[in-house]
Design a protein around this motif. Sequence first.
Motif, PDB file in Angstrom:
ATOM      1  N   UNK A   1     -16.727  32.758  45.284  1.00  0.00           N
ATOM      2  CA  UNK A   1     -16.977  33.716  46.355  1.00  0.00           C
ATOM      3  C   UNK A   1     -18.446  34.098  46.486  1.00  0.00           C
ATOM      4  N   UNK A   2     -19.280  33.725  45.513  1.00  0.00           N
ATOM      5  CA  UNK A   2     -20.701  34.070  45.514  1.00  0.00           C
ATOM      6  C   UNK A   2     -20.917  35.569  45.772  1.00  0.00           C
ATOM      7  N   UNK A   3     -20.474  36.381  44.808  1.00  0.00           N
ATOM      8  CA  UNK A   3     -20.546  37.828  44.987  1.00  0.00           C
ATOM      9  C   UNK A   3     -21.768  38.470  44.341  1.00  0.00           C
ATOM     10  N   UNK A   4     -22.536  37.713  43.554  1.00  0.00           N
ATOM     11  CA  UNK A   4     -23.722  38.279  42.928  1.00  0.00           C
ATOM     12  C   UNK A   4     -24.867  38.354  43.930  1.00  0.00           C
ATOM     13  N   UNK A   5     -25.493  39.517  44.002  1.00  0.00           N
ATOM     14  CA  UNK A   5     -26.621  39.731  44.913  1.00  0.00           C
ATOM     15  C   UNK A   5     -27.936  39.504  44.167  1.00  0.00           C
ATOM     16  N   UNK A   6     -29.020  39.430  44.900  1.00  0.00           N
ATOM     17  CA  UNK A   6     -30.349  39.225  44.310  1.00  0.00           C
ATOM     18  C   UNK A   6     -30.667  40.315  43.292  1.00  0.00           C
ATOM     19  N   UNK A   7     -30.265  41.556  43.585  1.00  0.00           N
ATOM     20  CA  UNK A   7     -30.522  42.664  42.650  1.00  0.00           C
ATOM     21  C   UNK A   7     -29.773  42.441  41.339  1.00  0.00           C
ATOM     22  N   UNK A   8     -28.565  41.868  41.419  1.00  0.00           N
ATOM     23  CA  UNK A   8     -27.790  41.575  40.216  1.00  0.00           C
ATOM     24  C   UNK A   8     -28.521  40.557  39.352  1.00  0.00           C
ATOM     25  N   UNK A   9     -29.070  39.548  39.991  1.00  0.00           N
ATOM     26  CA  UNK A   9     -29.797  38.498  39.270  1.00  0.00           C
ATOM     27  C   UNK A   9     -30.975  39.107  38.522  1.00  0.00           C
ATOM     28  N   UNK A  10     -31.716  39.979  39.167  1.00  0.00           N
ATOM     29  CA  UNK A  10     -32.865  40.618  38.522  1.00  0.00           C
ATOM     30  C   UNK A  10     -32.441  41.422  37.303  1.00  0.00           C
ATOM     31  N   UNK A  11     -31.374  42.204  37.427  1.00  0.00           N
ATOM     32  CA  UNK A  11     -30.896  43.013  36.303  1.00  0.00           C
ATOM     33  C   UNK A  11     -30.414  42.147  35.145  1.00  0.00           C
ATOM     34  N   UNK A  12     -29.661  41.103  35.460  1.00  0.00           N
ATOM     35  CA  UNK A  12     -29.144  40.226  34.415  1.00  0.00           C
ATOM     36  C   UNK A  12     -30.275  39.500  33.697  1.00  0.00           C
ATOM     37  N   UNK A  13     -31.287  39.098  34.437  1.00  0.00           N
ATOM     38  CA  UNK A  13     -32.391  38.331  33.867  1.00  0.00           C
ATOM     39  C   UNK A  13     -33.290  39.166  32.962  1.00  0.00           C
ATOM     40  N   UNK A  14     -33.254  40.482  33.087  1.00  0.00           N
ATOM     41  CA  UNK A  14     -34.100  41.339  32.252  1.00  0.00           C
ATOM     42  C   UNK A  14     -33.822  41.144  30.765  1.00  0.00           C
ATOM     43  N   UNK A  15     -32.575  40.862  30.422  1.00  0.00           N
ATOM     44  CA  UNK A  15     -32.212  40.707  29.015  1.00  0.00           C
ATOM     45  C   UNK A  15     -32.544  39.320  28.466  1.00  0.00           C
ATOM     46  N   UNK A  16     -32.900  38.395  29.343  1.00  0.00           N
ATOM     47  CA  UNK A  16     -33.176  37.021  28.914  1.00  0.00           C
ATOM     48  C   UNK A  16     -34.562  36.876  28.306  1.00  0.00           C
ATOM     49  N   UNK A  17     -34.687  35.943  27.366  1.00  0.00           N
ATOM     50  CA  UNK A  17     -35.970  35.605  26.765  1.00  0.00           C
ATOM     51  C   UNK A  17     -36.665  34.549  27.633  1.00  0.00           C
ATOM     52  N   UNK A  18     -38.003  34.589  27.709  1.00  0.00           N
ATOM     53  CA  UNK A  18     -38.726  33.535  28.439  1.00  0.00           C
ATOM     54  C   UNK A  18     -38.398  32.153  27.871  1.00  0.00           C
ATOM     55  N   UNK A  19     -38.248  31.174  28.743  1.00  0.00           N
ATOM     56  CA  UNK A  19     -37.920  29.811  28.341  1.00  0.00           C
ATOM     57  C   UNK A  19     -36.435  29.553  28.193  1.00  0.00           C
ATOM     58  N   UNK A  20     -35.612  30.559  28.465  1.00  0.00           N
ATOM     59  CA  UNK A  20     -34.175  30.392  28.287  1.00  0.00           C
ATOM     60  C   UNK A  20     -33.480  30.074  29.605  1.00  0.00           C
ATOM     61  N   UNK A  21     -32.265  29.586  29.461  1.00  0.00           N
ATOM     62  CA  UNK A  21     -31.378  29.314  30.591  1.00  0.00           C
ATOM     63  C   UNK A  21     -30.111  30.105  30.327  1.00  0.00           C
ATOM     64  N   UNK A  22     -29.542  30.700  31.370  1.00  0.00           N
ATOM     65  CA  UNK A  22     -28.297  31.460  31.199  1.00  0.00           C
ATOM     66  C   UNK A  22     -27.297  31.057  32.270  1.00  0.00           C
ATOM     67  N   UNK A  23     -26.057  31.075  31.880  1.00  0.00           N
ATOM     68  CA  UNK A  23     -24.968  30.875  32.824  1.00  0.00           C
ATOM     69  C   UNK A  23     -24.291  32.212  33.034  1.00  0.00           C
ATOM     70  N   UNK A  24     -24.057  32.564  34.283  1.00  0.00           N
ATOM     71  CA  UNK A  24     -23.370  33.806  34.627  1.00  0.00           C
ATOM     72  C   UNK A  24     -22.052  33.415  35.278  1.00  0.00           C
ATOM     73  N   UNK A  25     -20.968  33.988  34.792  1.00  0.00           N
ATOM     74  CA  UNK A  25     -19.651  33.712  35.353  1.00  0.00           C
ATOM     75  C   UNK A  25     -18.989  35.040  35.691  1.00  0.00           C
ATOM     76  N   UNK A  26     -18.462  35.138  36.911  1.00  0.00           N
ATOM     77  CA  UNK A  26     -17.686  36.299  37.337  1.00  0.00           C
ATOM     78  C   UNK A  26     -16.284  35.779  37.643  1.00  0.00           C
ATOM     79  N   UNK A  27     -15.270  36.436  37.063  1.00  0.00           N
ATOM     80  CA  UNK A  27     -13.908  35.955  37.268  1.00  0.00           C
ATOM     81  C   UNK A  27     -12.934  37.109  37.410  1.00  0.00           C
ATOM     82  N   UNK A  28     -11.855  36.806  38.110  1.00  0.00           N
ATOM     83  CA  UNK A  28     -10.722  37.728  38.213  1.00  0.00           C
ATOM     84  C   UNK A  28      -9.718  37.339  37.144  1.00  0.00           C
ATOM     85  N   UNK A  29      -9.202  38.317  36.434  1.00  0.00           N
ATOM     86  CA  UNK A  29      -8.149  38.092  35.448  1.00  0.00           C
ATOM     87  C   UNK A  29      -6.807  38.054  36.172  1.00  0.00           C
TER      88      UNK A  29
END
Length: 154
Positions: A84-112
């Motif tokens: 559904x592509x529900x993550x907004x640009x602001x979400x990406x910025x917030x999530x990326x704050x916790x990441x270390x430089x040089x890293x790659x992260x996968x973000x998954x949003x799911x309904x149970x």
Amino acid sequence: MNDNPDTAIDELGPVDYLVLEFPAGQQNFTGEAAAELAKLAESGIIRILDVLILVKNEDGSVEGMELDETPAVDAIRALEADIAEILAAEDVELLAEAMEPGSVAGVVVWENVWAAPFAAAARRAGGQLIASGRIPIQAIAASIEAEMASEEGN
């Protein structure tokens, strides 16, 4: 659960997300995790709502890519119709704050999906979720080890 996009929100299960960081030098992508995620979705346990790949460059800049912008493995590519592509640009910025430089992260949003009937029944009864959380597996393992050590000491 009904796959109709017009499904009432009262029929939806709880929605979760996770961010998995792969530090620089530890990015051993084999497709195994993607295949397991695909199995969960195909079995009807979860419904993938969004998948995003984040790359944090050494200078701290962040690139967010939807799955269709990456050479994703076939197991996840098969889920693209459900995303559904529900993550907004602001979400990406917030999530990326916790990441270390040089890293790659996968973000998954799911309904149970498995919890949808219970959640819908609780809402019909007037219930509303006021707290939720996860216990990291490392904390459970540490607790078990401490209990075992305590029992050995007695």
